[in-house]
Design an enzyme around this catalytic site. Structure first.
Site, PDB file in Angstrom:
ATOM      1  N   SER A 217       0.858  -1.182   0.000  1.00  0.00           N
ATOM      2  CA  SER A 217       0.000   0.000   0.000  1.00  0.00           C
ATOM      3  C   SER A 217       0.897   1.236   0.000  1.00  0.00           C
ATOM      4  CB  SER A 217      -0.946  -0.007   1.193  1.00  0.00           C
ATOM      5  OG  SER A 217      -0.257  -0.252   2.386  1.00  0.00           O
ATOM      6  N   GLY A 219      -0.234   4.384   0.537  1.00  0.00           N
ATOM      7  CA  GLY A 219      -0.989   5.486   1.138  1.00  0.00           C
ATOM      8  C   GLY A 219      -1.961   6.074   0.132  1.00  0.00           C
ATOM      9  N   GLY A 222      -2.353   4.850  -3.631  1.00  0.00           N
ATOM     10  CA  GLY A 222      -2.936   3.587  -4.075  1.00  0.00           C
ATOM     11  C   GLY A 222      -2.086   2.394  -3.704  1.00  0.00           C
ATOM     12  N   GLY A 248      -5.617   0.010   5.471  1.00  0.00           N
ATOM     13  CA  GLY A 248      -4.865  -1.185   5.079  1.00  0.00           C
ATOM     14  C   GLY A 248      -5.658  -2.463   5.332  1.00  0.00           C
ATOM     15  N   ASP A 249      -6.425  -2.476   6.418  1.00  0.00           N
ATOM     16  CA  ASP A 249      -7.238  -3.664   6.718  1.00  0.00           C
ATOM     17  C   ASP A 249      -8.349  -3.829   5.676  1.00  0.00           C
ATOM     18  OD1 ASP A 249      -5.621  -3.733   8.994  1.00  0.00           O
ATOM     19  OD2 ASP A 249      -7.076  -2.601  10.171  1.00  0.00           O
TER      20      ASP A 249
END
Lengths: 312, 312
Positions: A217, A219, A222, A248-249
């Site tokens: 990831s 941030g 993308g 992120g989850d």
């Protein structure tokens, strides 16, 4: 069903204060309590997407009871958390109403005994029998062996269940060696692992260390995927302002659901990026703004990247 | 027995962090949980002094269960807290290990319903029948009428039970009008009440507003008493370094125990000052360092102050 593992689940408290001033006394104006921990967030997003999901890991004490009550009241997640003698940790997010900034205080978590750890392993193996995929998420409580994710990855692979690994530091390093199907570090975690700050190079290095695929990831920019079938970058159509906790989850939930639905890599990435962005717009980790998700999903731009030939 | 009332009891959490930095994420290195709230602290000190004591007020939710378990595990205090539907508040004290400074976050507390309030009043009246003195302590949870301490003072006086009032702001102002036997504000609370920063003048003004006696805590300088029998100032033999949280509650315990033991005002003040100082040396509110208490008690200097004739 999709199984998630949260070894260091938490009761997440959010405190709103007019302004946080170190060494002063603050009257908290608003208190929110939510089930916390990365795997529980993944399960809550999966359940909201309509997937059957089971959450395991550890829970104990009054905080564990509160966590379990909130989890089953507020979502369709099946609770298969294993009881422990110690109390589930709390995390406290102090939101400064003047600036919108958050100060985070994370308790370390209960010490897990060898007997509790053994009970968990039995539960985990039983749950794998019905799982179509498993996500291993987050930090470790004291007492759990640091190579735990390697062991859980090998058990899943023996059972023919695809594994997504989302952790950092030494548990990530050890876990990769057991060859999980997918690792999902963020750019900082990937740099700490590989010593390389260039995400594509770092992701290829993480593959060499054992992950079949790596999705990093980036941030607000993308996500980047490096897989045996090729490499892609996926970006939202615009920058989304809000609280990135849990983004992120949600990406893990997007990737997992795309995996079990048999979507292509570009489709999985588009879903992960849209869910991440929709989570930034929601009040809390484990939740996403459904309208933002629906609006962004068709607008995520996925670009194939040049790179080593497939199969490398 | 000695009765204490804590309407807004708390589960007190103490978090130790290496250094508190606003807007950063902190790993808490040490977590302590204790029963909290001013009246509960008073009862714990009374119990440690060998007095029979009963604590009432409200407790509810998982935090209330945790509070009650800690209270009865760790002290000889009799638990007569009245159950409420809302959850007992938490307070979080974040101790910066680098500086020793504490940042305090206090939840507001559960909303108390009229029915719960009515149940409490019945319990309180029953407990008064066996009480030799009662302490009314601390802030109010939402839903409790602001003149509560006036009502509880009148009920105690009707039952012939001496009342010590330790609160601030509007609840103090209203409570004084019901003529409690003793009010124990600190210098800041007294100044806010009376508009006078000179403690002796402010204490005399608080007496005029209804308190039979006023004992003002002057922080490390000790205490000041203005009573119908005369006025005294009591000071510890030296400045005691440490954490002042709970020092005022220990002073109330000293004054209450001295009252029921029939001690003179100078003896009560010496006990209150020595207990306060011994609390500054202890780890937590509601506890005191027994060796410091024993050492300081005979060394507290009590000076009679000139002032209006007795009876004024």
């Amino acid at each position: 069903m999709i199984l998630t593992v949260t070894l260091n689940a938490a009761l997440d408290l959010t405190y709103r204060v007019p302004r946080l001033t170190p060494h002063a006394t603050h009257r908290v104006t608003d208190v929110a309590e939510r089930p916390g921990g990365k795997g529980l967030n993944v399960s809550r997003v999966l359940a909201a997407l309509g997937h059957r999901t089971v959450a395991t890991g550890f829970a104990g004490g009054g905080t564990g009871d509160a966590l379990r009550a909130l989890l089953t009241q507020e979502s369709e997640v099946t609770d298969a958390l294993v009881p422990v003698g110690g109390a589930t940790r709390r995390t406290v997010a102090v939101v400064d109403a003047a600036t919108g900034d958050t100060t985070q205080l994370n308790e370390p978590g209960p010490v897990v005994s060898p007997a509790e750890w053994h009970t968990f392993l039995g539960t985990y193996r039983e749950l794998l029998a019905d799982a179509r995929a498993v996500a291993l998420c987050g930090s470790l409580p004291p007492g759990v062996p640091v190579d735990v994710y390697a062991r859980l990855t090998r058990a899943a692979r023996s059972a023919g269940v695809p594994v997504v690994l989302d952790t950092s530091g030494e548990p990530l390093r050890r876990g990769l060696a057991a060859r999980p199907d997918l690792a999902k570090p963020n750019a900082d975690e990937l740099a700490a692992l590989t010593g390389t700050t260039e995400p594509q190079r770092a992701a290829r290095e993480a593959r060499r260390r054992g992950a079949h695929s790596v999705v990093a990831s980036l941030g607000p920019d993308g996500m980047l995927a490096v897989t045996a079938d090729g490499a892609w970058q996926a970006a939202p159509p615009r920058r989304i302002a809000g609280n990135p906790t849990g983004a992120g989850d949600s990406a893990v939930a997007g990737l997992l659901s795309g995996l079990v639905e048999g979507l292509s890599w570009p489709e999985r990435l588009a879903r992960a990026v849209a869910l991440s962005a929709a989570t930034v717009r929601a009040a809390a980790a484990g939740e996403f703004d459904a309208a933002t998700y629906a609006e962004l999903l068709p607008k995520v731009a996925v670009t194939e990247l040049p790179g080593p030939a497939p199969g490398r």
